[in-house]
Design a protein around this motif. Structure first.
Motif, PDB file in Angstrom:
ATOM      1  N   ASN A  84       8.746   8.170   2.298  1.00 21.47           N
ATOM      2  CA  ASN A  84       7.908   7.056   2.010  1.00 21.47           C
ATOM      3  C   ASN A  84       6.291   7.084   1.831  1.00 21.47           C
ATOM      4  O   ASN A  84       5.687   6.088   2.119  1.00 21.47           O
ATOM      5  N   ILE A  85       5.904   8.429   2.026  1.00 17.74           N
ATOM      6  CA  ILE A  85       4.468   8.648   2.115  1.00 17.74           C
ATOM      7  C   ILE A  85       3.583   7.743   1.051  1.00 17.74           C
ATOM      8  O   ILE A  85       2.501   7.390   1.427  1.00 17.74           O
ATOM      9  N   ASP A  86       4.236   7.796  -0.163  1.00 18.37           N
ATOM     10  CA  ASP A  86       3.398   7.338  -1.252  1.00 18.37           C
ATOM     11  C   ASP A  86       3.366   5.711  -1.112  1.00 18.37           C
ATOM     12  O   ASP A  86       2.564   4.922  -1.608  1.00 18.37           O
ATOM     13  N   ASP A  87       4.243   4.859  -0.125  1.00 20.61           N
ATOM     14  CA  ASP A  87       4.500   3.671   0.064  1.00 20.61           C
ATOM     15  C   ASP A  87       3.000   3.147   0.522  1.00 20.61           C
ATOM     16  O   ASP A  87       2.733   1.921   0.428  1.00 20.61           O
ATOM     17  N   ILE A  88       2.518   3.900   1.293  1.00 20.35           N
ATOM     18  CA  ILE A  88       1.350   3.534   1.846  1.00 20.35           C
ATOM     19  C   ILE A  88       0.280   3.136   0.898  1.00 20.35           C
ATOM     20  O   ILE A  88      -0.437   2.197   0.863  1.00 20.35           O
ATOM     21  N   LEU A  89      -0.045   4.052  -0.233  1.00 14.27           N
ATOM     22  CA  LEU A  89      -0.985   3.643  -1.285  1.00 14.27           C
ATOM     23  C   LEU A  89      -0.363   2.564  -2.000  1.00 14.27           C
ATOM     24  O   LEU A  89      -1.279   1.679  -2.167  1.00 14.27           O
ATOM     25  N   ILE A  90       0.832   2.313  -2.315  1.00 17.42           N
ATOM     26  CA  ILE A  90       1.285   1.076  -2.935  1.00 17.42           C
ATOM     27  C   ILE A  90       0.853  -0.137  -2.144  1.00 17.42           C
ATOM     28  O   ILE A  90       0.531  -1.176  -2.529  1.00 17.42           O
ATOM     29  N   LEU A  91       1.100   0.036  -0.690  1.00 17.11           N
ATOM     30  CA  LEU A  91       0.868  -1.194   0.066  1.00 17.11           C
ATOM     31  C   LEU A  91      -0.622  -1.398   0.216  1.00 17.11           C
ATOM     32  O   LEU A  91      -0.846  -2.588   0.164  1.00 17.11           O
ATOM     33  N   SER A  92      -1.431  -0.501   0.153  1.00 19.98           N
ATOM     34  CA  SER A  92      -2.666  -0.618   0.366  1.00 19.98           C
ATOM     35  C   SER A  92      -3.289  -1.536  -0.936  1.00 19.98           C
ATOM     36  O   SER A  92      -4.118  -2.164  -0.991  1.00 19.98           O
ATOM     37  N   LEU A  93      -2.778  -1.146  -2.196  1.00 20.18           N
ATOM     38  CA  LEU A  93      -3.051  -1.803  -3.253  1.00 20.18           C
ATOM     39  C   LEU A  93      -2.618  -3.342  -3.487  1.00 20.18           C
ATOM     40  O   LEU A  93      -3.309  -4.176  -3.950  1.00 20.18           O
ATOM     41  N   PHE A  94      -1.411  -3.463  -2.782  1.00 18.69           N
ATOM     42  CA  PHE A  94      -0.930  -4.579  -2.717  1.00 18.69           C
ATOM     43  C   PHE A  94      -1.887  -5.677  -1.969  1.00 18.69           C
ATOM     44  O   PHE A  94      -2.091  -6.987  -2.073  1.00 18.69           O
ATOM     45  N   PHE A  95      -2.186  -5.166  -0.548  1.00 19.13           N
ATOM     46  CA  PHE A  95      -3.116  -5.785   0.324  1.00 19.13           C
ATOM     47  C   PHE A  95      -4.287  -6.011  -0.356  1.00 19.13           C
ATOM     48  O   PHE A  95      -5.066  -6.965  -0.027  1.00 19.13           O
ATOM     49  N   ALA A  96      -4.951  -4.945  -1.069  1.00 16.20           N
ATOM     50  CA  ALA A  96      -6.117  -5.258  -1.654  1.00 16.20           C
ATOM     51  C   ALA A  96      -6.086  -6.445  -2.950  1.00 16.20           C
ATOM     52  O   ALA A  96      -6.810  -7.238  -2.847  1.00 16.20           O
ATOM     53  N   GLN A  97      -4.856  -6.520  -3.555  1.00 17.41           N
ATOM     54  CA  GLN A  97      -4.846  -7.504  -4.531  1.00 17.41           C
ATOM     55  C   GLN A  97      -4.649  -9.009  -3.794  1.00 17.41           C
ATOM     56  O   GLN A  97      -5.009  -9.974  -4.372  1.00 17.41           O
TER      57      GLN A  97
END
Length: 265
Positions: A84-97
């Motif tokens: 799930n390491i790639d989920d951190i990037l996706i979550l960062s983008l979600f939080f930024a959005q």
């Protein structure tokens, strides 16, 4: 031997370790107040309990061993991090959005938990022999992030001039179900990794894996928000995040489809 005391019987095998069986030790009725059929053991380990007249046994919860196998905890943490390491990037983008949108952080966390809980549910069911999600269907989970990426790209294009900012501040940001769909689709291939691990771990080990996974989801959410709120990263995401999120979602969707051979790709 003092008058009135019971006869001392020798131990079975001069126990030197906790858990070894002891026979009755002398009990002097004149000095004690226990029931006649209860023997008091002096010199035995502290972590023992009476199991019957004249015997003691080690209490299973006081052996000094950890109640949970730390090896399984470490394995669960490592497995979660690797898959799930790639989920951190996706979550960062979600939080930024979702920055500046009321309740967006709560919706993102809820969506992440919903998506990962669905992954766990399917993996556990498959470990017990159920097949709610046939393997040939897994590549087509890529359609979920692909569709959400196209939707996000359309919204970014529609609001490229900053129109309806007040409305977006109150109602915008990722929806919980959108986050859940991306999480489930992105982790769909992980089900194939989790199933054999769960099947061999047994019910107890499976429970440990589930607890560790769900605890680490919170850590992942915290990490995603942490990166999204760092000044340098936050500035970059606020400027480019509305373009990056659709690109990442579309890329994830296409990658899942292509790697799984969906539509003959």
């Amino acid at each position: 031997m003092r008058r009135g005391c019971r006869t001392l019987l020798p131990p079975l095998a001069a126990p030197a370790e906790p858990g070894a069986a002891y026979r009755s030790q002398p009990w002097c009725a004149a000095r004690g107040f226990a029931a006649p059929n209860v023997q008091v053991v002096r010199g035995a380990p502290k972590n023992v309990e009476l199991t019957g007249p004249g015997t003691v046994a080690e209490h299973p919860l006081e052996r000094g061993d950890p109640p949970v196998d730390l090896g399984i905890v470490g394995q669960a943490a490592g497995l979660f991090a690797v898959t799930n390491i790639d989920d951190i990037l996706i979550l960062s983008l979600f939080f930024a959005q979702g920055a500046g949108h009321q309740g967006s952080a709560r919706r993102i966390v809820i969506g992440q938990y919903l998506g990962f809980a669905a992954i766990l549910a399917v993996a556990v069911a498959a470990a017990f022999g159920a097949t709610f999600l046939p393997e040939p269907a897994i590549p087509y989970l890529g359609l979920l992030p692909l569709a959400l990426g196209v939707k996000a790209a359309w919204q970014a294009w529609k609001h490229r001039d900053g129109e309806d900012d007040d409305k977006e501040t109150a109602e915008g940001g990722p929806k919980a179900l959108e986050v859940a769909a991306v999480t489930f689709a992105n982790g769909g291939d992980n089900i194939g990794v989790y199933v054999p691990v769960f099947a061999t771990a047994g019910v107890g080990g499976m429970s440990v894996y589930a607890v560790v996974f769900l605890a680490l989801v919170a850590v992942w959410c915290f990490a995603g928000r942490y990166f999204a709120t760092r000044p340098v990263i936050a500035n970059a995401l606020s400027r480019w995040g509305h373009f990056l999120l659709p690109l990442v979602l579309i890329a994830i969707g296409l990658l899942i489809l292509i790697e799984g051979g969906g539509f003959g790709l």
